[in-house]
Design an enzyme around this catalytic site. Structure first.
Site, short mmCIF file in Angstrom:
data_model
loop_
_atom_site.label_atom_id
_atom_site.label_comp_id
_atom_site.label_asym_id
_atom_site.label_seq_id
_atom_site.Cartn_x
_atom_site.Cartn_y
_atom_site.Cartn_z
N ARG A 22 7.08 -36.79 -7.20
CA ARG A 22 7.27 -38.07 -7.84
C ARG A 22 7.04 -37.87 -9.34
NH1 ARG A 22 3.08 -37.54 -10.10
NH2 ARG A 22 3.35 -39.59 -10.90
N GLY A 23 7.26 -38.99 -10.10
CA GLY A 23 7.27 -38.84 -11.55
C GLY A 23 8.72 -38.64 -11.98
N ALA A 24 9.13 -39.46 -12.98
CA ALA A 24 10.56 -39.52 -13.35
C ALA A 24 11.17 -38.14 -13.62
CB ALA A 24 10.73 -40.45 -14.55
N ASP B 191 9.41 -44.51 -16.84
CA ASP B 191 10.49 -44.20 -15.91
C ASP B 191 11.85 -44.58 -16.47
OD1 ASP B 191 9.20 -43.42 -13.05
OD2 ASP B 191 7.91 -44.72 -14.24
N ASN C 188 7.32 -48.66 -16.59
CA ASN C 188 6.39 -47.65 -16.05
C ASN C 188 5.68 -48.24 -14.84
OD1 ASN C 188 5.23 -44.99 -16.21
ND2 ASN C 188 3.35 -45.94 -16.97
N LYS C 189 4.75 -47.47 -14.26
CA LYS C 189 4.04 -47.87 -13.06
C LYS C 189 3.45 -49.27 -13.19
CE LYS C 189 3.88 -46.02 -10.10
NZ LYS C 189 4.82 -46.27 -8.97
O1 MRU Z 1 5.89 -43.89 -8.41
P1 MRU Z 1 5.70 -42.68 -9.26
O2 MRU Z 1 4.45 -41.92 -8.96
O3 MRU Z 1 6.92 -41.79 -9.30
O4 MRU Z 1 5.53 -43.29 -10.75
C1 MRU Z 1 5.38 -42.40 -11.80
C2 MRU Z 1 5.19 -43.09 -13.11
O5 MRU Z 1 5.23 -44.29 -13.26
C3 MRU Z 1 5.05 -42.18 -14.31
O6 MRU Z 1 4.23 -42.75 -15.27
C4 MRU Z 1 6.43 -41.92 -14.91
O7 MRU Z 1 7.31 -41.54 -13.91
C5 MRU Z 1 6.40 -40.89 -15.98
S1 MRU Z 1 6.17 -39.33 -15.35
C6 MRU Z 1 6.18 -38.27 -16.64
#
Ligand code: MRU
Length: 360
Positions: free
Chosen positions: A52-54, A241, A251-252
């Site tokens: 996970r993470g963009a 994201d 973002n989250k």
């Molecule tokens: O749901 P996730 O864990 O994929 O969410 C991730 C985030 O919100 C991060 O802050 C974002 O993707 C940036 S990662 C460099």
């Protein structure tokens, strides 16, 4: 970055034309890697959040295309593969960005050349991710160093969710300046939002900071405002994201509330953004960015390590109570102090973004 002293990335190709990943659903209590052998494995890894993470979602999708081209490389297979891998999660624009980059490269090629070209391109996207994050680290280091020179005491940085090396191929985005400052010997401390409901902060950010020896404290998501009111936060650095052409940042879930508290307390609120996360087609983030909604059970249940050493899952809500699970929110550009990109610090407005990032 290192795990128990051994260098690791979050994803890497294997000699047998498969892909290996760190299964992030097992962290922080178990370190397990998984072998992805086909496009469905890659799609599942993204949907189930084993990765996970963009940025990492994008790289995994690119490797998913490469895995698929090894099995079937016809036009129909390429179309079906790209359409399927663009779908598992709607918010992170890097997913669609990576898939469309693969599609554009492979479509003009004869089928017999697609598998090798796909592996090379996926590896190129992965290497570029690492270089971009190191550049973000350097530009963010300057902000932390300036704050340190200004106060000559430990710099306290709050971060939300996990935008560290676990969310990318290596180094991370929001955590890259923190690692760079730590390596530079600047005394710092990180407030780590637990980040309900999946606790990416408590389980992933705390784990990777601990692996690297960076001082940190895990806090509940609602504590940040209180800490800011008492002058215990010098800056906030988060990942993203998707960012609109006007500087609205997605973002989250919970990031927007941190930005409001930061504004109210005069605390700088920075967003670390690789330019692959910029969506030039959007102008109003609150209206236009698709927000992922995930299953209720992520809110109603928690899993963790029990005293007997076993990982168990428990229900925290009463039987029959409904739950809603929005994965992301949007922070309007007016609350963002700056975007830390691989090209440097960019103001969160259309003119600056266009002037500094359009050519990329
Ligand atoms: O749901 P996730 O864990 O994929 O969410 C991730 C985030 O919100 C991060 O802050 C974002 O993707 C940036 S990662 C460099």
């Amino acid at each position: 970055m290192k795990v128990n002293g051994t260098p690791f990335r979050t994803i890497w190709p294997t000699p047998d034309y498969a892909v290996e990943i760190i299964d992030q659903t097992r962290l922080p209590h178990e370190f397990v890697t998984l072998h992805l052998e086909n496009m469905r494995d890659a799609e599942h890894a993204i949907r189930s959040m084993q990765v996970r993470g963009a940025p990492l979602i994008g790289v995994t999708a690119a490797y998913g295309v490469a895995l698929s081209m090894c099995h079937h490389a016809s036009d129909a297979a390429l179309t079906a593969t790209c359409d399927m891998l663009a779908k598992p999660r709607p918010t992170a624009v890097n997913l669609r960005w990576a898939v469309e980059r693969m599609r554009a490269l492979l479509s003009p090629l004869p089928a017999c050349e697609r598998a090798e070209a796909a592996w090379l391109e996926a590896a190129r996207i992965a290497e570029q991710d690492v270089a971009i994050n190191q550049a973000i680290g350097r530009h963010g280091l300057a902000l932390i160093r300036a704050r340190y020179q200004n106060k000559a005491e430990t710099v306290n940085i709050l971060t939300h969710c996990n935008a560290g090396w676990l969310a990318t191929v290596d180094w991370g985005t929001a955590l890259a300046p923190i690692y760079a400052a730590f390596e530079a010997g600047i005394p710092l401390h990180v407030w780590v939002d637990e980040t309900r409901p999946r606790n990416q902060g408590a389980s992933l950010t705390a784990w990777e900071l601990a692996q690297h020896g960076v001082p940190h404290t895990v806090i509940v998501d609602n504590a940040g405002g209180h800490l800011m009111q008492h002058g215990r936060v010098d800056m906030v650095i988060v990942g993203t994201d998707r960012v609109t052409a006007t500087g609205d940042v997605c973002n989250k879930i919970g990031t927007y509330l941190k930005a409001l508290a930061a504004k109210d307390n005069g605390v700088p609120f920075y967003v670390a953004m690789p330019t692959s996360t910029l969506d030039w087609s959007l102008r109003d983030g609150v209206v236009e960015i698709p927000i992922e909604e995930r299953g209720e059970e992520e809110v109603t249940h928690l899993s963790g390590l029990c005293d007997d050493g076993l990982i168990r899952r428990i229900q925290i809500t009463p039987q029959g109570s409904k739950a809603a699970n929005y994965g992301f929110d949007v922070t309007p550009a007016r609350l963002v102090s700056g975007l830390i990109t691989e090209r440097g610090l960019v103001a969160a407005n259309a003119e600056a973004i266009c002037a500094q990032l359009k050519s990329l």
